[in-house]
Design a protein around this motif. Structure first.
Motif, PDB file in Angstrom:
ATOM      1  N   ARG A   1      39.534  25.468  45.771  1.00 13.60           N
ATOM      2  CA  ARG A   1      39.786  24.962  44.415  1.00 13.60           C
ATOM      3  C   ARG A   1      39.203  23.571  44.232  1.00 13.60           C
ATOM      4  O   ARG A   1      39.948  22.575  44.195  1.00 13.60           O
ATOM      5  CB  ARG A   1      41.281  24.934  44.154  1.00 13.60           C
ATOM      6  CG  ARG A   1      41.834  26.319  44.040  1.00 13.60           C
ATOM      7  CD  ARG A   1      43.260  26.301  43.618  1.00 13.60           C
ATOM      8  NE  ARG A   1      43.715  27.653  43.403  1.00 13.60           N
ATOM      9  CZ  ARG A   1      44.948  28.071  43.589  1.00 13.60           C
ATOM     10  NH1 ARG A   1      45.852  27.221  43.971  1.00 13.60           N
ATOM     11  NH2 ARG A   1      45.278  29.315  43.354  1.00 13.60           N
TER      12      ARG A   1
ATOM     13  N   ARG B   1      36.599  39.807  53.296  1.00 14.45           N
ATOM     14  CA  ARG B   1      36.118  39.872  51.909  1.00 14.45           C
ATOM     15  C   ARG B   1      34.595  40.027  51.856  1.00 14.45           C
ATOM     16  O   ARG B   1      34.066  40.581  50.894  1.00 14.45           O
ATOM     17  CB  ARG B   1      36.546  38.632  51.130  1.00 14.45           C
ATOM     18  CG  ARG B   1      38.006  38.704  50.751  1.00 14.45           C
ATOM     19  CD  ARG B   1      38.397  37.549  49.887  1.00 14.45           C
ATOM     20  NE  ARG B   1      39.734  37.758  49.358  1.00 14.45           N
ATOM     21  CZ  ARG B   1      40.404  36.852  48.679  1.00 14.45           C
ATOM     22  NH1 ARG B   1      39.873  35.669  48.447  1.00 14.45           N
ATOM     23  NH2 ARG B   1      41.605  37.127  48.225  1.00 14.45           N
TER      24      ARG B   1
ATOM     25  N   ASN C   1      35.878  33.987  48.664  1.00 16.90           N
ATOM     26  CA  ASN C   1      36.826  32.897  48.848  1.00 16.90           C
ATOM     27  C   ASN C   1      37.564  33.173  50.160  1.00 16.90           C
ATOM     28  O   ASN C   1      38.635  33.768  50.170  1.00 16.90           O
ATOM     29  CB  ASN C   1      37.787  32.879  47.658  1.00 16.90           C
ATOM     30  CG  ASN C   1      38.720  31.695  47.699  1.00 16.90           C
ATOM     31  OD1 ASN C   1      38.481  30.719  48.412  1.00 16.90           O
ATOM     32  ND2 ASN C   1      39.802  31.764  46.945  1.00 16.90           N
TER      33      ASN C   1
ATOM     34  N   GLY D   1      46.789  37.560  44.501  1.00 17.22           N
ATOM     35  CA  GLY D   1      47.257  37.416  43.122  1.00 17.22           C
ATOM     36  C   GLY D   1      46.763  38.565  42.237  1.00 17.22           C
ATOM     37  O   GLY D   1      47.513  39.062  41.377  1.00 17.22           O
TER      38      GLY D   1
ATOM     39  N   ALA E   1      39.428  40.436  43.862  1.00 11.80           N
ATOM     40  CA  ALA E   1      40.448  39.412  44.121  1.00 11.80           C
ATOM     41  C   ALA E   1      40.471  38.297  43.077  1.00 11.80           C
ATOM     42  O   ALA E   1      41.415  37.511  43.020  1.00 11.80           O
ATOM     43  CB  ALA E   1      40.250  38.818  45.511  1.00 11.80           C
ATOM     44  N   LYS E   2      39.427  38.226  42.254  1.00 12.31           N
ATOM     45  CA  LYS E   2      39.381  37.168  41.236  1.00 12.31           C
ATOM     46  C   LYS E   2      39.534  37.771  39.831  1.00 12.31           C
ATOM     47  O   LYS E   2      39.507  37.037  38.834  1.00 12.31           O
ATOM     48  CB  LYS E   2      38.021  36.453  41.363  1.00 12.31           C
ATOM     49  CG  LYS E   2      37.978  35.044  40.883  1.00 12.31           C
ATOM     50  CD  LYS E   2      38.708  34.080  41.782  1.00 12.31           C
ATOM     51  CE  LYS E   2      38.671  32.675  41.260  1.00 12.31           C
ATOM     52  NZ  LYS E   2      39.357  31.736  42.140  1.00 12.31           N
TER      53      LYS E   2
ATOM     54  N   TYR F   1      37.790  33.643  33.925  1.00 13.26           N
ATOM     55  CA  TYR F   1      36.794  32.607  34.189  1.00 13.26           C
ATOM     56  C   TYR F   1      35.433  33.061  33.651  1.00 13.26           C
ATOM     57  O   TYR F   1      35.214  34.253  33.402  1.00 13.26           O
ATOM     58  CB  TYR F   1      36.685  32.337  35.695  1.00 13.26           C
ATOM     59  CG  TYR F   1      37.889  31.645  36.320  1.00 13.26           C
ATOM     60  CD1 TYR F   1      38.982  31.235  35.548  1.00 13.26           C
ATOM     61  CD2 TYR F   1      37.936  31.393  37.678  1.00 13.26           C
ATOM     62  CE1 TYR F   1      40.070  30.599  36.127  1.00 13.26           C
ATOM     63  CE2 TYR F   1      39.032  30.761  38.264  1.00 13.26           C
ATOM     64  CZ  TYR F   1      40.097  30.372  37.487  1.00 13.26           C
ATOM     65  OH  TYR F   1      41.175  29.745  38.073  1.00 13.26           O
TER      66      TYR F   1
ATOM     67  N   ARG G   1      41.520  36.457  36.729  1.00 13.49           N
ATOM     68  CA  ARG G   1      41.197  35.144  36.160  1.00 13.49           C
ATOM     69  C   ARG G   1      40.184  35.285  35.026  1.00 13.49           C
ATOM     70  O   ARG G   1      39.123  35.892  35.213  1.00 13.49           O
ATOM     71  CB  ARG G   1      40.584  34.236  37.234  1.00 13.49           C
ATOM     72  CG  ARG G   1      41.470  34.044  38.449  1.00 13.49           C
ATOM     73  CD  ARG G   1      42.538  33.023  38.176  1.00 13.49           C
ATOM     74  NE  ARG G   1      43.390  32.821  39.335  1.00 13.49           N
ATOM     75  CZ  ARG G   1      44.653  32.448  39.263  1.00 13.49           C
ATOM     76  NH1 ARG G   1      45.229  32.238  38.115  1.00 13.49           N
ATOM     77  NH2 ARG G   1      45.360  32.276  40.353  1.00 13.49           N
TER      78      ARG G   1
ATOM     79  N   ASP H   1      33.907  37.890  45.475  1.00 17.53           N
ATOM     80  CA  ASP H   1      34.919  36.891  45.801  1.00 17.53           C
ATOM     81  C   ASP H   1      34.875  36.645  47.298  1.00 17.53           C
ATOM     82  O   ASP H   1      35.552  37.316  48.066  1.00 17.53           O
ATOM     83  CB  ASP H   1      36.313  37.294  45.344  1.00 17.53           C
ATOM     84  CG  ASP H   1      37.276  36.117  45.539  1.00 17.53           C
ATOM     85  OD1 ASP H   1      36.777  34.973  45.607  1.00 17.53           O
ATOM     86  OD2 ASP H   1      38.482  36.318  45.653  1.00 17.53           O
TER      87      ASP H   1
HETATM   88  C1  3PG Z   1      42.212  34.754  46.062  1.00 19.81           C
HETATM   89  O1  3PG Z   1      42.003  34.040  47.042  1.00 19.81           O
HETATM   90  O2  3PG Z   1      43.175  35.555  45.994  1.00 19.81           O
HETATM   91  C2  3PG Z   1      41.217  34.731  44.950  1.00 19.81           C
HETATM   92  O3  3PG Z   1      40.047  34.098  45.331  1.00 19.81           O
HETATM   93  C3  3PG Z   1      41.830  34.122  43.730  1.00 19.81           C
HETATM   94  O4  3PG Z   1      42.044  32.825  43.954  1.00 19.81           O
HETATM   95  P1  3PG Z   1      42.891  31.952  42.901  1.00 19.81           P
HETATM   96  O5  3PG Z   1      44.178  32.711  42.696  1.00 19.81           O
HETATM   97  O6  3PG Z   1      43.045  30.656  43.605  1.00 19.81           O
HETATM   98  O7  3PG Z   1      42.078  31.840  41.659  1.00 19.81           O
END
Ligand code: 3PG
Length: 397
Positions: free
Chosen positions: A66, A40, A24, A377, A151-152, A157, A155, A22
């Protein structure tokens, strides 16, 4: 919970590993984006280095932002791959997408010990929809799947739960570490065990607050989400951010629980801008034209007292609009309390980590009792349910 570790994989030489990370991460720089914060990425380096040393062929897949199934150029993975290249001191190739023949060609050309990063997985709507064909196609590129994306992991997915249906699957070192650290709060935490929950949306945190009220000794609430709680208690909050549709749900919660602490005073203003005039008000005295933008000094004193007494602390979400120095004193005050504590401290959520790190240099808080999770999350979901949807295929039987 025991997860299948990558240490169990016997021979990695020349094996194609699909590694879900992740990355992100926040970007800066507008048209020429650069990674603004790389925690990360750096946290995944031990797994990457281990696999590269073992001469695996690494295929990294991550999402960024997103994009909702559309190729949004600003959310290209390129700056992330560049950062990774700098951190590893090694060439990182990039594929144009996750599933095309061109992508397959690039992957097939890789030699043991080489690494490629796929373009943003969420450019494909199939990722979020957990599409079976998409998962199968991705799985067909590799011999092994590794989940390093704590962190993902909340989900369902395709790259989180779809692909592992078709490949032998393992947990990366970061995922293992996160689960071990967070499990601490379920496995005989040292007491008093307290939680501090801030941020904006109560809707994303109500579940965890309910669960924490069962397992923790005290739960302290701050940030904009406290406004919704105040409103549910019948207190007028002026123009403050409130999630109206959550007020009813909150009224069902025992808001008089003596272990649930909500602000007794707040910092208010009639503006949110840099030149806003900040005032301290009792939580019950917020005027119609005012926004509550931080916890007040008395609330901070109370929270400070609870934090100093405690031996385990969970913290997710800032106490106010800390990006504006006028409304940062609650968050900064809590950071001071936390860094002076010798309790076991677990911090999660991008904004909280950002706030604490912005003070890191002068606080010298680099200490082994403080753990900063890469999850926001995901951390909350784990503390609510004791598991995450993407862990299922990785559990050691
Ligand atoms: C985060 O940034 O916490 C993760 O990448 C999850 O992202 P999301 O909650 O937008 O899916």
């Amino acid at each position: 919970m025991k997860l299948k570790s990558i240490k169990q994989i016997k021979n990695l030489t020349g094996k194609k590993v699909l590694l879900r990370v992740d990355f992100n991460v926040p970007l800066t720089g507008g048209k020429n984006p650069k990674v603004a914060e790389d925690m990360r990425i750096t946290e995944s380096l031990p797994t990457l280095k281990y696999l590269l040393n073992k001469k695996a062929i690494l295929i990294l897949v991550s999402s960024l932002g997103r994009p909702n199934g559309v190729r949004v150029p600003e959310l290209s993975i390129k700056p992330v791959a560049k950062k990774l290249e700098q951190l590893l001191g090694k060439k990182v190739l990039i594929t144009p997408d996750c599933i095309s023949d061109e992508t397959k060609k690039i992957i097939d050309s890789l030699k043991p010990g080489e690494i490629v990063m796929m373009e943003n997985a969420e450019y494909h709507s199939e990722e979020k929809n957990n599409d079976v064909k998409f998962s199968k196609r991705l799985a067909s590129f590799a011999d092994i799947y590794i989940n390093e994306a704590f962190a993902k992991s909340h989900r369902a997915y395709a790259t989180m739960v779809g692909v592992p249906k078709f490949l032998p699957s393992y947990a990366g070192f970061l995922l293992e570490k996160e689960i071990k650290e967070l499990s601490h709060v379920f496995n005989h935490p040292k007491r008093p065990f307290v939680a501090l929950i801030g941020g904006v949306k109560i809707s994303t945190k109500l579940g965890v607050i309910k669960n924490l009220l069962k397992i923790a000794d005290d739960v302290m609430i701050g940030g904009a989400l406290a406004n919704t709680v105040l409103k549910a208690k019948g207190i007028s909050v002026g123009r403050s951010i409130v999630e109206e549709d959550m007020v009813k749900a909150l009224r069902k919660l025992k808001l008089t629980d003596t272990h649930l602490h909500i602000p007794v005073d707040v910092i208010v203003s009639d503006k949110m801008t840099k030149n806003a005039k900040a005032k301290v008000k009792a939580a019950g005295n917020i005027a119609k034209n005012e926004y509550a933008l931080d916890i007040g000094p008395d609330t901070l004193k109370l929270y400070d007292c609870i934090i100093r007494e405690s031996r385990t602390i969970i913290w997710n979400g800032p106490m106010g609009m800390f990006e504006n120095p006028k409304f940062a004193s609650g968050t900064v005050g809590v950071i001071h309390a936390v860094v002076h504590s010798s309790a076991k401290i677990i911090i999660g959520g991008g904004e909280t980590a950002e706030a604490i790190k912005s003070l890191k240099s002068f606080m010298h808080f680099e200490r082994s009792n403080i753990y900063i999770s890469t999850g926001g999350g995901a951390m909350l979901k784990f503390l609510e349910d004791k598991t995450l949807v993407a862990l299922k295929p990785l559990i050691k039987k």
